[in-house]
Design a protein around this motif. Structure first.
Motif, short mmCIF file in Angstrom:
data_model
loop_
_atom_site.label_atom_id
_atom_site.label_comp_id
_atom_site.label_asym_id
_atom_site.label_seq_id
_atom_site.Cartn_x
_atom_site.Cartn_y
_atom_site.Cartn_z
N LYS A 48 -45.63 23.01 -38.79
CA LYS A 48 -45.12 22.48 -40.06
C LYS A 48 -43.60 22.60 -40.14
O LYS A 48 -43.02 23.58 -39.69
N ILE A 49 -43.01 21.61 -40.76
CA ILE A 49 -41.58 21.67 -41.04
C ILE A 49 -41.41 22.39 -42.37
O ILE A 49 -41.93 21.98 -43.39
N SER A 50 -40.68 23.49 -42.33
CA SER A 50 -40.54 24.32 -43.52
C SER A 50 -39.07 24.47 -43.91
O SER A 50 -38.19 24.61 -43.05
N LEU A 51 -38.82 24.43 -45.19
CA LEU A 51 -37.46 24.61 -45.69
C LEU A 51 -36.90 25.97 -45.30
O LEU A 51 -35.71 26.11 -45.01
N ILE A 94 -38.44 17.71 -52.41
CA ILE A 94 -39.84 17.97 -52.77
C ILE A 94 -40.70 18.08 -51.52
O ILE A 94 -41.49 19.00 -51.37
N ASN A 95 -40.53 17.13 -50.61
CA ASN A 95 -41.33 17.15 -49.39
C ASN A 95 -41.08 18.40 -48.57
O ASN A 95 -42.00 18.97 -47.99
N HIS A 96 -39.83 18.81 -48.49
CA HIS A 96 -39.53 20.00 -47.70
C HIS A 96 -40.03 21.27 -48.38
O HIS A 96 -40.47 22.20 -47.72
N LEU A 97 -39.99 21.30 -49.70
CA LEU A 97 -40.48 22.47 -50.41
C LEU A 97 -41.99 22.63 -50.25
O LEU A 97 -42.52 23.73 -50.23
N THR A 98 -42.70 21.52 -50.14
CA THR A 98 -44.15 21.58 -49.92
C THR A 98 -44.48 21.66 -48.43
O THR A 98 -45.64 21.61 -48.04
N GLU A 99 -43.45 21.79 -47.62
CA GLU A 99 -43.58 21.96 -46.18
C GLU A 99 -44.26 20.76 -45.52
O GLU A 99 -44.95 20.88 -44.52
N GLU A 100 -44.09 19.58 -46.09
CA GLU A 100 -44.69 18.38 -45.53
C GLU A 100 -43.69 17.23 -45.58
O GLU A 100 -42.94 17.10 -46.52
N CYS A 101 -43.75 16.40 -44.57
CA CYS A 101 -43.00 15.15 -44.60
C CYS A 101 -43.57 14.26 -43.51
O CYS A 101 -43.31 14.46 -42.33
N LYS A 102 -44.38 13.30 -43.91
CA LYS A 102 -45.09 12.46 -42.96
C LYS A 102 -44.15 11.55 -42.17
O LYS A 102 -44.52 11.05 -41.11
N ASP A 103 -42.94 11.34 -42.68
CA ASP A 103 -42.00 10.46 -42.00
C ASP A 103 -41.11 11.19 -41.00
O ASP A 103 -40.18 10.61 -40.45
N SER A 104 -41.38 12.45 -40.76
CA SER A 104 -40.52 13.26 -39.90
C SER A 104 -40.68 12.91 -38.43
O SER A 104 -41.76 12.56 -37.97
N LYS A 105 -39.57 12.99 -37.72
CA LYS A 105 -39.56 12.95 -36.26
C LYS A 105 -39.00 14.28 -35.80
O LYS A 105 -37.95 14.72 -36.30
#
Length: 350
Positions: A48-51, A94-105
């Motif tokens: 997971k990508i986390s802030l 918001i996406n980073h705070l929820t540790e999610e971002c479907k558009d991430s590379k």
């Protein structure tokens, strides 16, 4: 040509300065794309990508080029992540705070404070697919992810339980051997995280493997030697101890249950053997009362050959006696079996 020139400059930079330099491209002609650099200290959070993991960010220039430089990273190897995302400014936080971002590379890699690493675009302009590095273990995680894809394809091609059991064992060995050959415990931790993840189909086999394979204890020793006081080492030691203790408790419970089962099966076995013995005695007694009990071994052999439709000459040749001796034996068979012809002998079921 541009990529070659960049690689030469990076090599010269490495020779001149003792600091890290992570650079590359996130697309041709991309403006103001944010690139994030994260330090992943917890191997259980690599997916997971986390802030909380982000340590720096930078903007790619108009050509898509980005660069992180400095001398403030740990001297020893660590797991890092580079990522970009397609989130707009309003949704990004918001996406980073929820540790999610479907558009991430993203790309995970191993590095330290002295490394120069370049992330070029591949032949079809995809980002984070290739690595040029001064550190021989930087791409170990990328290579592991390629192994994962091969494993998933292998499992998808043949879905039978038998194939799954065989493949699971083979793939465990492949992953562990690959990790060991990297000579980098961090790469092995990344592999261990995948194989021991409770959400994966590999988890039941991991527990089985833990009870019989010295690999996990050996990895603990390598971690304690190279990274003695790090949080990820302590986490691994704690997990292995907990899983091993749980296995011991389960084995003790299973042993108690199995002891009861074994005693019951032993009783059934003894009783079954007694019944079988009595049955055999009855069969033997019955056979002794039949005409066959009166036959000699030679006569029994001739009886069998007659049922196989052998002639007297063929029988004589097979048991190494004369034809006249065979005739004598056959006459004795007639008397003992109370028959008058060969056809009657053939019709008898022994």
């Amino acid at each position: 040509m541009k990529k070659c020139a960049t690689a030469i400059l990076l090599l010269l930079h490495m020779i001149t300065y003792a600091q890290y330099d992570f650079s590359g491209y996130v697309g041709d002609g991309t403006k103001n794309t944010t690139v994030y650099l994260s330090l992943v200290e917890d191997y259980r959070k690599v997916s997971k990508i986390s802030l909380s993991q982000i340590i720096r960010k930078t903007e790619a220039d108009s050509t898509g080029f980005f660069s992180f430089k400095g001398d403030n990273l740990p001297e020893k190897n660590r797991i890092y992540r580079l990522h970009t995302d397609g989130c707009n400014t309003a949704k990004e936080t918001i996406n980073h705070l929820t540790e999610e971002c479907k558009d991430s590379k993203q790309i995970l890699f191993i590095a330290n404070n002295n490394d120069t690493i370049y992330f070029p675009l591949n032949d079809i302009n995809e980002i984070f697919c290739q690595i040029n590095t001064t550190n021989p273990v930087t791409d170990a995680i990328l290579q592991t992810q390629l192994l994962k894809e091969e494993m998933l394809f292998d499992f998808a091609e043949f879905r039978s339980d038998a194939n799954r059991k065989i493949n699971t064992k083979n793939w465990f060995r492949q992953f562990q051997d690959f990790g060991f050959k990297t000579n980098e415990p961090l790469a092995e931790l990344f592999i261990y995280d995948f194989l021991s993840d409770k959400r994966n189909d590999t988890y039941p086999y991991y527990l089985k493997d833990l009870s019989s394979n010295d690999y996990y204890k050996a990895l603990q020793l390598r971690l304690e030697e190279k990274y003695p006081n790090e949080a990820f080492t302590k986490l691994y030691v704690s997990e292995i101890a907990t899983d091993t203790y749980s296995l011991t408790l389960n084995q003790n419970n299973d042993e108690f249950k199995w002891n009861s089962v074994i005693y019951f099966l032993l009783f059934l076995s003894i009783a079954g053997n007694l019944i079988l013995l009595l049955t055999l005695l009855k069969i033997r007694k019955k056979r002794r009362s039949t005409p066959f009990s009166k036959l000699t071994k030679q006569e029994e052999k001739i009886f069998t050959l007659i049922q196989e439709d052998k002639t007297n000459k063929e029988i004589a040749s097979e048991i190494f006696v004369s034809v006249s001796t065979v005739k004598t034996h056959i006459n004795n068979l007639y008397k003992k079996l109370n028959v008058q012809s060969r056809e009657e002998i053939k019709s008898i079921k022994k």
